[in-house]
Motif scaffolding. Structure first.
Motif, mmCIF file in Angstrom:
data_model
loop_
_atom_site.group_PDB
_atom_site.id
_atom_site.type_symbol
_atom_site.label_atom_id
_atom_site.label_comp_id
_atom_site.label_asym_id
_atom_site.label_seq_id
_atom_site.Cartn_x
_atom_site.Cartn_y
_atom_site.Cartn_z
ATOM 1 N N GLY A 87 0.802 -1.216 0.000
ATOM 2 C CA GLY A 87 0.000 0.000 0.000
ATOM 3 C C GLY A 87 0.830 1.259 0.000
ATOM 4 O O GLY A 87 0.458 2.260 -0.610
ATOM 5 N N ALA A 88 1.961 1.252 0.674
ATOM 6 C CA ALA A 88 2.835 2.421 0.714
ATOM 7 C C ALA A 88 3.757 2.495 -0.484
ATOM 8 O O ALA A 88 4.420 3.510 -0.691
ATOM 9 C CB ALA A 88 3.670 2.408 1.999
ATOM 10 N N ALA B 277 9.003 4.790 -8.598
ATOM 11 C CA ALA B 277 9.091 3.982 -9.815
ATOM 12 C C ALA B 277 10.484 3.389 -9.975
ATOM 13 O O ALA B 277 11.479 4.018 -9.589
ATOM 14 C CB ALA B 277 8.717 4.831 -11.021
ATOM 15 N N PRO B 278 10.552 2.143 -10.516
ATOM 16 C CA PRO B 278 9.443 1.364 -11.066
ATOM 17 C C PRO B 278 8.585 0.652 -10.032
ATOM 18 O O PRO B 278 7.583 0.045 -10.381
ATOM 19 C CB PRO B 278 10.156 0.342 -11.951
ATOM 20 C CG PRO B 278 11.464 0.120 -11.278
ATOM 21 C CD PRO B 278 11.855 1.467 -10.737
ATOM 22 N N MET B 279 8.959 0.714 -8.752
ATOM 23 C CA MET B 279 8.163 0.069 -7.717
ATOM 24 C C MET B 279 6.760 0.671 -7.667
ATOM 25 O O MET B 279 6.599 1.886 -7.724
ATOM 26 C CB MET B 279 8.848 0.230 -6.362
ATOM 27 C CG MET B 279 8.191 -0.521 -5.215
ATOM 28 S SD MET B 279 8.941 -0.092 -3.620
ATOM 29 C CE MET B 279 10.661 -0.484 -3.927
ATOM 30 N N ALA B 280 5.748 -0.210 -7.573
ATOM 31 C CA ALA B 280 4.372 0.264 -7.496
ATOM 32 C C ALA B 280 3.585 -0.455 -6.411
ATOM 33 O O ALA B 280 2.789 0.170 -5.711
ATOM 34 C CB ALA B 280 3.665 0.088 -8.845
ATOM 35 N N GLU C 153 3.349 -6.677 -8.186
ATOM 36 C CA GLU C 153 2.240 -7.079 -9.039
ATOM 37 C C GLU C 153 1.694 -5.955 -9.904
ATOM 38 O O GLU C 153 0.827 -6.205 -10.754
ATOM 39 C CB GLU C 153 1.106 -7.676 -8.198
ATOM 40 C CG GLU C 153 0.568 -6.743 -7.130
ATOM 41 C CD GLU C 153 -0.515 -7.389 -6.290
ATOM 42 O OE1 GLU C 153 -1.117 -8.374 -6.762
ATOM 43 O OE2 GLU C 153 -0.758 -6.920 -5.169
ATOM 44 N N GLN C 154 2.161 -4.716 -9.718
ATOM 45 C CA GLN C 154 1.647 -3.610 -10.526
ATOM 46 C C GLN C 154 2.739 -2.787 -11.196
ATOM 47 O O GLN C 154 2.449 -1.774 -11.827
ATOM 48 C CB GLN C 154 0.776 -2.695 -9.652
ATOM 49 C CG GLN C 154 -0.488 -3.366 -9.137
ATOM 50 C CD GLN C 154 -1.263 -2.464 -8.211
ATOM 51 O OE1 GLN C 154 -1.097 -1.255 -8.232
ATOM 52 N NE2 GLN C 154 -2.114 -3.061 -7.398
ATOM 53 N N ALA D 209 -5.892 -3.594 -10.888
ATOM 54 C CA ALA D 209 -4.791 -2.640 -10.801
ATOM 55 C C ALA D 209 -5.131 -1.501 -9.842
ATOM 56 O O ALA D 209 -6.283 -1.147 -9.639
ATOM 57 C CB ALA D 209 -4.471 -2.084 -12.177
ATOM 58 N N THR D 210 -4.086 -0.922 -9.247
ATOM 59 C CA THR D 210 -4.225 0.260 -8.406
ATOM 60 C C THR D 210 -3.818 1.488 -9.202
ATOM 61 O O THR D 210 -2.804 1.492 -9.882
ATOM 62 C CB THR D 210 -3.341 0.147 -7.152
ATOM 63 O OG1 THR D 210 -3.759 -0.969 -6.389
ATOM 64 C CG2 THR D 210 -3.445 1.394 -6.298
#
Length: 464
Positions: free
Chosen positions: A103-104, A124-127, A145-146, A399-400
């Motif tokens: 979530g964070a 980014a690229p972490m989502a 996953e996103q 997707a978020t």
């Protein structure tokens, strides 16, 4: 010298030598020191001893320590900056916990000796980091996953510098969750929704080229593999839809059940527990289970209490806690104390101005318009999730959407479910919710949730 003490009103006269009194005091001090030493060695005192089980709890936004022999629980860290902590591994170099907070959208370090939480990496690229494993050099192979525009993939994160390096994306990846590493360097990824009918399975990733190889596909549609662990030439895979633990042959892809049903409800992550057992974090059971790899027997290690939605799990390795640093030169005399910094503890305010309460399946697939507002600069994440139950945050569906606002004001976003996730929701009749989380620059977060029902009629979704 003898001294006589009269205790008036009792009719008793006590006589003793001063040397006897000193002996009694000395004996009492010895007993007290032994008791204090015993208490310091007991579970619950910092630092945590080797063998302690650690759990990342998504519902409680916390990291919980569990005594493996008694099941006693202790909260190590909780609250801000956690939003949805899911994955957890132990850094053997520092004996800290590395927590993936979906979530964070950050990877966090938790000092087990103090409970202090610091950020390792974010942006980014972490989502939506959900888990991972440490590679040969102690870097985190993080499943996201996103990431990469929603296709998901694996990112290597240097836990010292926070540098991110993409390793694999797209292709067969749909919802990569668990990551396992074999001694020869082969990297295995458990993907919850990969392949036809979103059946999920295991994909091997070449970290040098990013090439993907299908290792195993789950036997039927709508499966949901989550945790994965390499174990003596085979893979151990948890599946929260099939409610069990399975062995996977990396050469043939064949899956063999080890333990299914019974106490197991929605097993998530997995950790080794010696040569012949594993530990499972089970979200819906609110428990940590031990599974014998020889008999398949499932026993409860700890349940309830501080466990609301246990997800990630790890064991403090031998050699921890790390030795304290050697004393250095004496510090110079302190000067005037600096003024204490002002810490922002005010979470952003979220306004849900308009959101559909009912919608057709096709409308959710295309994207639902949600009108929001925030009262200042914040990063806002909007996702379709299963509704929260009590203190538990429901699982994500699709997707978020992430929106970064530089100032206060209203805005509109479209949020949708993935086709595979939507098929599962329709098939099971599960309700949905639109969950909004806003986080400011100081890490303060606030969340809002709006219930949503799938309407089978052909009418358009009605506004709030």
């Amino acid at each position: 010298m003898t001294r006589v003490v009269n205790v008036r009103g009792s009719g008793v006269t006590v006589a003793g030598r001063l040397t006897s009194v000193r002996r009694l005091v000395s004996a009492a001090l010895v007993v007290l020191a032994a008791a204090l030493a015993s208490a310091a060695a007991a579970f619950g005192e910092q630092p945590l001893p080797a063998g302690t089980i650690l759990v990342a709890d998504l519902g409680a936004n916390s990291v919980v320590a569990i005594d493996p022999s008694t099941g006693a629980q202790k909260v190590v860290a909780a609250g801000d900056p956690f939003v949805d902590p899911e994955g957890l591994v132990i850094d053997p170099a520092t004996c800290d916990a590395i927590v993936s907070d979906a979530g964070a959208a950050r990877v966090l370090r938790v000092a087990l000796a103090t409970g202090a939480v610091t950020t390792i990496a974010g942006g980014a690229p972490m989502a939506h980091p959900v888990g991972g494993v440490l590679d040969e050099q102690g870097r985190l192979l993080s499943s996201d996953e996103q990431a990469f525009g929603g296709s998901g993939g694996v990112i290597r994160i240097d836990v010292r510098t926070g540098q991110q390096t993409p390793l694999g994306m797209g292709g067969a990846f749909v919802t990569p969750l668990g990551v396992a590493l074999a001694p020869d360097g082969t990297t295995y990824v458990a993907d919850a929704d990969a392949f036809a009918d979103a059946r999920g399975g295991v994909i091997a990733l070449d970290r040098a080229t990013g090439a993907q190889t299908v290792v195993s596909q789950d036997p039927g549609p709508g499966q949901h593999p989550q945790g994965i662990l390499y174990d003596n030439g085979r893979l151990l895979l948890t599946d929260m839809v099939r409610n069990g633990l399975f062995a996977v042959d990396p050469a043939t892809g064949a899956q063999t059940p080890i333990a299914v049903g019974g106490l197991l409800r929605t097993p998530r992550e997995i950790a080794a527990d010696g040569p012949s057992a594993v530990l499972l974090a089970d979200a819906d059971a609110r428990a940590v289970f031990r599974v014998s790899l020889t008999t398949g027997a499932v026993t409860t290690v700890s349940s309830g209490g501080n466990l609301l939605t246990p997800f990630g799990i790890a064991v403090v390795p031998s050699g921890c806690p790390s030795a304290p640093p050697a004393p250095g030169p004496a510090a110079p005399a302190p000067g005037p104390a600096p003024a204490a910094p002002v810490v922002d503890r005010t979470a952003p305010r979220i306004g849900v101005l308009a959101a559909p309460r009912t919608a057709r399946r096709a409308a959710i697939a295309r994207g639902l318009a949600v009108r929001l507002s925030v009262d200042g600069a914040a990063t806002v994440r909007i996702a379709l999730r299963r509704p929260a139950r009590g203190a538990k945050v429901g699982g994500r569906v699709g997707a978020t959407v992430t929106v970064r606002r530089a100032a206060r004001g209203a805005f509109t976003v479209r949020v949708r479910a993935s086709a595979a996730a939507l098929r599962r929701v329709v098939r099971t009749g599960s309700p949905l919710a639109i969950r909004v989380v806003a986080t400011d620059a100081a890490g303060n977060a606030a969340a809002r949730e709006v219930a949503l029902r799938i309407r089978p009629s052909a009418r358009r979704a009605s506004p709030r």
